[in-house]
Design a protein around this motif. Structure first.
Motif, PDB file in Angstrom:
ATOM      1  N   ASP A 121     -90.789   3.476 -11.243  1.00 31.32           N
ATOM      2  CA  ASP A 121     -89.465   2.799 -11.248  1.00 31.32           C
ATOM      3  C   ASP A 121     -89.647   1.434 -10.577  1.00 31.32           C
ATOM      4  O   ASP A 121     -88.798   0.675 -11.125  1.00 31.32           O
ATOM      5  CB  ASP A 121     -88.939   3.705 -10.285  1.00 31.32           C
ATOM      6  CG  ASP A 121     -88.532   5.168 -10.982  1.00 31.32           C
ATOM      7  OD1 ASP A 121     -88.632   5.385 -12.412  1.00 31.32           O
ATOM      8  OD2 ASP A 121     -88.178   6.077 -10.159  1.00 31.32           O
ATOM      9  N   ALA A 122     -90.548   1.246  -9.610  1.00 31.11           N
ATOM     10  CA  ALA A 122     -90.303   0.041  -8.881  1.00 31.11           C
ATOM     11  C   ALA A 122     -90.888  -1.351  -9.750  1.00 31.11           C
ATOM     12  O   ALA A 122     -90.487  -2.254  -9.681  1.00 31.11           O
ATOM     13  CB  ALA A 122     -91.317   0.287  -7.666  1.00 31.11           C
ATOM     14  N   ALA A 123     -91.995  -0.951 -10.813  1.00 36.15           N
ATOM     15  CA  ALA A 123     -92.373  -1.724 -11.563  1.00 36.15           C
ATOM     16  C   ALA A 123     -91.721  -1.935 -12.882  1.00 36.15           C
ATOM     17  O   ALA A 123     -91.806  -2.979 -13.433  1.00 36.15           O
ATOM     18  CB  ALA A 123     -93.835  -1.488 -11.869  1.00 36.15           C
ATOM     19  N   ALA A 138     -92.732 -15.214  -3.720  1.00 33.33           N
ATOM     20  CA  ALA A 138     -91.167 -14.791  -4.113  1.00 33.33           C
ATOM     21  C   ALA A 138     -91.461 -13.584  -4.932  1.00 33.33           C
ATOM     22  O   ALA A 138     -90.796 -12.647  -4.821  1.00 33.33           O
ATOM     23  CB  ALA A 138     -90.669 -15.824  -4.923  1.00 33.33           C
ATOM     24  N   ARG A 139     -92.595 -13.160  -5.567  1.00 30.92           N
ATOM     25  CA  ARG A 139     -92.760 -12.145  -6.549  1.00 30.92           C
ATOM     26  C   ARG A 139     -93.242 -10.854  -5.573  1.00 30.92           C
ATOM     27  O   ARG A 139     -92.894  -9.650  -5.893  1.00 30.92           O
ATOM     28  CB  ARG A 139     -94.011 -12.432  -7.444  1.00 30.92           C
ATOM     29  CG  ARG A 139     -94.137 -11.357  -8.561  1.00 30.92           C
ATOM     30  CD  ARG A 139     -95.032 -11.776  -9.514  1.00 30.92           C
ATOM     31  NE  ARG A 139     -95.670 -10.665 -10.414  1.00 30.92           N
ATOM     32  CZ  ARG A 139     -94.598 -10.546 -11.529  1.00 30.92           C
ATOM     33  NH1 ARG A 139     -93.597 -11.106 -11.991  1.00 30.92           N
ATOM     34  NH2 ARG A 139     -95.172  -9.423 -12.379  1.00 30.92           N
ATOM     35  N   ALA A 140     -94.084 -11.234  -4.546  1.00 31.49           N
ATOM     36  CA  ALA A 140     -94.218 -10.191  -3.303  1.00 31.49           C
ATOM     37  C   ALA A 140     -93.071  -9.626  -2.791  1.00 31.49           C
ATOM     38  O   ALA A 140     -92.908  -8.412  -2.755  1.00 31.49           O
ATOM     39  CB  ALA A 140     -95.421 -10.445  -2.587  1.00 31.49           C
ATOM     40  N   SER A 141     -92.030 -10.636  -2.477  1.00 29.61           N
ATOM     41  CA  SER A 141     -90.912  -9.928  -1.751  1.00 29.61           C
ATOM     42  C   SER A 141     -90.022  -9.101  -2.720  1.00 29.61           C
ATOM     43  O   SER A 141     -89.327  -8.051  -2.291  1.00 29.61           O
ATOM     44  CB  SER A 141     -90.063 -11.290  -1.448  1.00 29.61           C
ATOM     45  OG  SER A 141     -88.951 -10.966  -1.021  1.00 29.61           O
ATOM     46  N   GLU A 142     -90.144  -9.731  -3.967  1.00 28.67           N
ATOM     47  CA  GLU A 142     -89.279  -8.586  -5.010  1.00 28.67           C
ATOM     48  C   GLU A 142     -90.047  -7.227  -5.358  1.00 28.67           C
ATOM     49  O   GLU A 142     -88.923  -6.314  -5.091  1.00 28.67           O
ATOM     50  CB  GLU A 142     -89.231  -9.271  -6.255  1.00 28.67           C
ATOM     51  CG  GLU A 142     -88.587  -8.689  -7.495  1.00 28.67           C
ATOM     52  CD  GLU A 142     -86.777  -8.620  -7.017  1.00 28.67           C
ATOM     53  OE1 GLU A 142     -86.363  -7.392  -7.529  1.00 28.67           O
ATOM     54  OE2 GLU A 142     -86.480  -9.168  -6.277  1.00 28.67           O
ATOM     55  N   HIS A 143     -91.120  -7.375  -5.095  1.00 32.08           N
ATOM     56  CA  HIS A 143     -91.701  -5.918  -5.259  1.00 32.08           C
ATOM     57  C   HIS A 143     -91.460  -4.989  -4.084  1.00 32.08           C
ATOM     58  O   HIS A 143     -91.069  -3.880  -4.195  1.00 32.08           O
ATOM     59  CB  HIS A 143     -93.453  -6.013  -5.322  1.00 32.08           C
ATOM     60  CG  HIS A 143     -93.735  -6.616  -6.616  1.00 32.08           C
ATOM     61  ND1 HIS A 143     -93.391  -6.011  -7.807  1.00 32.08           N
ATOM     62  CD2 HIS A 143     -94.891  -7.439  -7.111  1.00 32.08           C
ATOM     63  CE1 HIS A 143     -94.013  -6.854  -9.026  1.00 32.08           C
ATOM     64  NE2 HIS A 143     -94.971  -7.530  -8.386  1.00 32.08           N
ATOM     65  N   LEU A 191     -89.211  -3.290   3.675  1.00 29.03           N
ATOM     66  CA  LEU A 191     -87.906  -4.096   3.889  1.00 29.03           C
ATOM     67  C   LEU A 191     -88.178  -5.463   4.583  1.00 29.03           C
ATOM     68  O   LEU A 191     -87.472  -6.392   4.407  1.00 29.03           O
ATOM     69  CB  LEU A 191     -86.886  -3.216   4.719  1.00 29.03           C
ATOM     70  CG  LEU A 191     -86.184  -2.184   3.918  1.00 29.03           C
ATOM     71  CD1 LEU A 191     -85.316  -1.348   4.767  1.00 29.03           C
ATOM     72  CD2 LEU A 191     -85.227  -2.731   2.702  1.00 29.03           C
ATOM     73  N   LEU A 192     -89.006  -5.190   5.537  1.00 24.93           N
ATOM     74  CA  LEU A 192     -89.543  -6.510   6.295  1.00 24.93           C
ATOM     75  C   LEU A 192     -89.988  -7.447   5.549  1.00 24.93           C
ATOM     76  O   LEU A 192     -89.942  -8.739   5.226  1.00 24.93           O
ATOM     77  CB  LEU A 192     -90.665  -6.281   7.136  1.00 24.93           C
ATOM     78  CG  LEU A 192     -90.093  -5.688   8.755  1.00 24.93           C
ATOM     79  CD1 LEU A 192     -91.330  -5.391   9.583  1.00 24.93           C
ATOM     80  CD2 LEU A 192     -89.270  -6.830   9.412  1.00 24.93           C
ATOM     81  N   GLY A 193     -90.974  -6.938   4.376  1.00 23.73           N
ATOM     82  CA  GLY A 193     -91.456  -7.782   3.288  1.00 23.73           C
ATOM     83  C   GLY A 193     -90.483  -8.366   2.232  1.00 23.73           C
ATOM     84  O   GLY A 193     -90.802  -9.442   1.845  1.00 23.73           O
ATOM     85  N   ALA A 194     -89.541  -7.475   2.280  1.00 24.74           N
ATOM     86  CA  ALA A 194     -88.344  -8.374   1.448  1.00 24.74           C
ATOM     87  C   ALA A 194     -87.347  -9.155   2.222  1.00 24.74           C
ATOM     88  O   ALA A 194     -86.370  -9.622   1.705  1.00 24.74           O
ATOM     89  CB  ALA A 194     -87.562  -7.125   0.851  1.00 24.74           C
ATOM     90  N   GLY A 195     -87.654  -9.259   3.655  1.00 25.02           N
ATOM     91  CA  GLY A 195     -86.800 -10.235   4.443  1.00 25.02           C
ATOM     92  C   GLY A 195     -85.662  -9.544   4.787  1.00 25.02           C
ATOM     93  O   GLY A 195     -84.617 -10.276   5.317  1.00 25.02           O
TER      94      GLY A 195
END
Length: 531
Positions: free
Chosen positions: A116-118, A166-171, A194-198
């Motif tokens: 789902d996430a990918a 940017a791609r890591a944040s989106e994942h 959520l921290l990784g996503a900012g």
């Protein structure tokens, strides 16, 4: 694999007659790693090639095998990063996305959630088979779910190095959204994604929830780490930051890390309004004193006493005269009081009593006369206010102070102990009951009745959950010292309590006493309630 393997996780439930042997398997020695590489590379390999692979693998047979398999490929330069880049380039785009999500997750992840996430809606089985066949991920079952994780942490680090921020944040964002929609999601995993996503505010909410869950399970080190993570995500001057610091400090107390708790209390006090600052400094002073940072604790206590309109006696003579005055006054007044609940006592009165308690406990092994003087004032105010728990604490501490004089038990001491036990039974509070029993055990230790002392202290230790570190740790220590003083082995005491928190505060206090073998010892009994 101990947690993920049904076989390994059941070892503790095996019959006792079954022989279990644990074998630690570490990396290969350098010579063995070179021999392994030489055997895999064949006769065409040069000594330099063999040395390079052995060094790059750090003795890991799996990495050695994979590096050797790619030997001779033009784009693979002998480093793990070049190997991973070459292998990933051969994957179809959906499999690459799935691999990146599994790498970003950092822990075993349900294959359905990963898909789902990918955004892999079709061909999941094929993509997973390919990733396993190329030895990027491994599978397993956790709680009945099919999960996947990167096969080796160094492979995962090499994969993460290829992913743009940017791609890591989106994942991370996609993982957080998928996890948040599932029941019983792990709040710590959600907070990290959520921290990784900012998304700091959402991350803080889940990090705090994870910290509270860890504290409930007595996983204090994990709870401390998560509370610190929560605080790092919010404005340091906000009300939430002060609240979280106080919570962090209380968990540090439960973990037996009183010195660190004191520092956190002082941080909270620096940004708090007047009354909250007073409460935080009082708690900090108590932790400083019971952790052995005496001068710092006294300096903070002086500020707190002045804030409540009280002062310490300026000299030992004044302290002795004050002690005699208050004990004489208590003799005349008697020990009667009107029972009240904490809600019936004013905030200011409760604060003054707590301050005097902190002074009495903190100084009881540093300045016996001053500690006893402040304890007498503590008892007077506690009786006047009538709060049941504060009275239990005050009368029990006074009985222990009287016991430190040695000799036969006085009727006054027995009367004080009876009041504490009666109140504890009436209130029905396990902490109060355990504290009153434990204080009686300390009194018996101070009078040399070591067998009975240990019985009561062990009862107090078993009565109340071990995460209230202050007085609970002292019950443990006085029990050990009672056993040691009687000349019997303490190994059984330590063996039965191997999983208990380390009594850092109490041990520091005990060391301040000149000898635990003397019955004319000073009292040290610091119970604290979590804020």
């Amino acid at each position: 694999d101990a947690k993920a393997s049904a076989f390994l996780s059941g070892v503790e439930r095996w019959p006792s007659a079954v022989e279990k042997i644990g074998l630690t398997v570490g990396p290969l020695e350098p010579a063995d790693a070179r021999a392994f590489a030489r055997a895999r590379l064949g006769p065409a390999a040069t000594p330099g090639d063999v040395e390079a692979l052995a060094r790059e693998s750090a003795g890991d047979p799996f990495l050695l095998e994979e590096l050797a398999r790619a030997f001779g490929v033009a784009t693979v330069t002998g480093t793990l990063e070049s190997l991973v880049t070459w292998r990933v380039a051969q994957l179809p785009e959906p499999a690459q996305r799935l691999l990146e999500v599994v790498a970003v997750a950092g822990r075993p992840l349900s294959t359905a959630l990963a898909a789902d996430a990918a955004g892999v809606s079709g061909g999941l089985d094929e993509a997973l088979w390919l990733l396993r066949e190329r030895r990027f991920v491994r599978g397993g079952f956790v709680d009945g779910r099919d999960v996947a994780e990167v096969v080796h942490d160094r492979v995962r680090q090499a994969l993460l190095a290829r992913i743009t921020p940017a791609r890591a944040s989106e994942h991370h964002r996609r993982l957080a959204d998928v996890l948040e929609a599932t029941p019983s999601a792990d709040p710590e995993a959600l907070a990290l994604h959520l921290l990784g996503a900012g998304e700091l505010s959402r991350a803080a909410r889940y990090a705090e929830l994870a910290a509270e869950r860890a504290a409930t399970k007595l996983a204090f080190e994990q709870s401390v780490r998560l509370f610190r993570l929560t605080i790092s995500t919010i404005n340091e001057s906000s009300l939430d930051a002060r609240r979280l610091r106080l919570r962090l400090a209380s968990v540090l107390e439960w973990a037996g890390r009183g010195s660190e708790a004191a520092d956190v209390y002082l941080e909270a006090a620096a940004r708090a309004p007047a009354f909250e600052r007073f409460e935080s400094e009082r708690a900090a002073a108590e932790q400083l004193l019971t952790s052995g940072r005496i001068d710092e604790g006294i300096a903070v206590l002086n500020r707190v006493l002045e804030a409540t309109g009280m002062r310490r006696p300026k000299s030992p003579v004044v302290a002795l005269l004050t002690l005699l005055f208050f004990r004489g006054w208590l003799r005349i007044r008697g020990l009667s009081f009107k029972e009240r609940g904490p809600e019936d006592v004013s905030r200011d009165d409760r604060a003054r009593i707590d301050v005097l308690y902190a002074v009495a406990v903190g100084l009881s092994l540093v300045d016996v006369v001053l500690g006893a003087c402040m304890q007498a004032r503590h008892l007077r105010l506690a009786l006047a206010a009538g709060d049941r728990f504060q009275v239990i604490r005050a009368v029990s501490l006074e009985a222990a102070h009287l016991a430190s004089a040695g000799g036969k038990e006085s009727s006054r001491e027995r009367q004080l102990a009876r009041i504490g036990l009666r109140l504890a039974d009436h209130v029905g509070d396990r902490e109060a009951r355990a504290f009153a029993v434990g204080a009686q055990g300390v009194s018996l230790f101070l009078r040399g009745t070591w067998r009975r002392s240990r019985e009561l202290l062990d009862a107090a230790y078993a009565e109340f959950p071990s995460h209230i570190a202050g007085w609970h740790a002292n019950a443990h220590l006085f029990s050990v010292y009672s056993t040691s003083t009687r000349g019997t082995s303490t190994s059984s005491v330590f063996a039965t309590r191997a999983s208990s928190p380390t009594p850092t505060n109490a041990e520091t206090s005990i060391r301040a006493s000149t000898s635990v073998r003397r019955t004319r010892a000073s009292c040290c009994w610091p119970p604290t309630r979590p804020m």
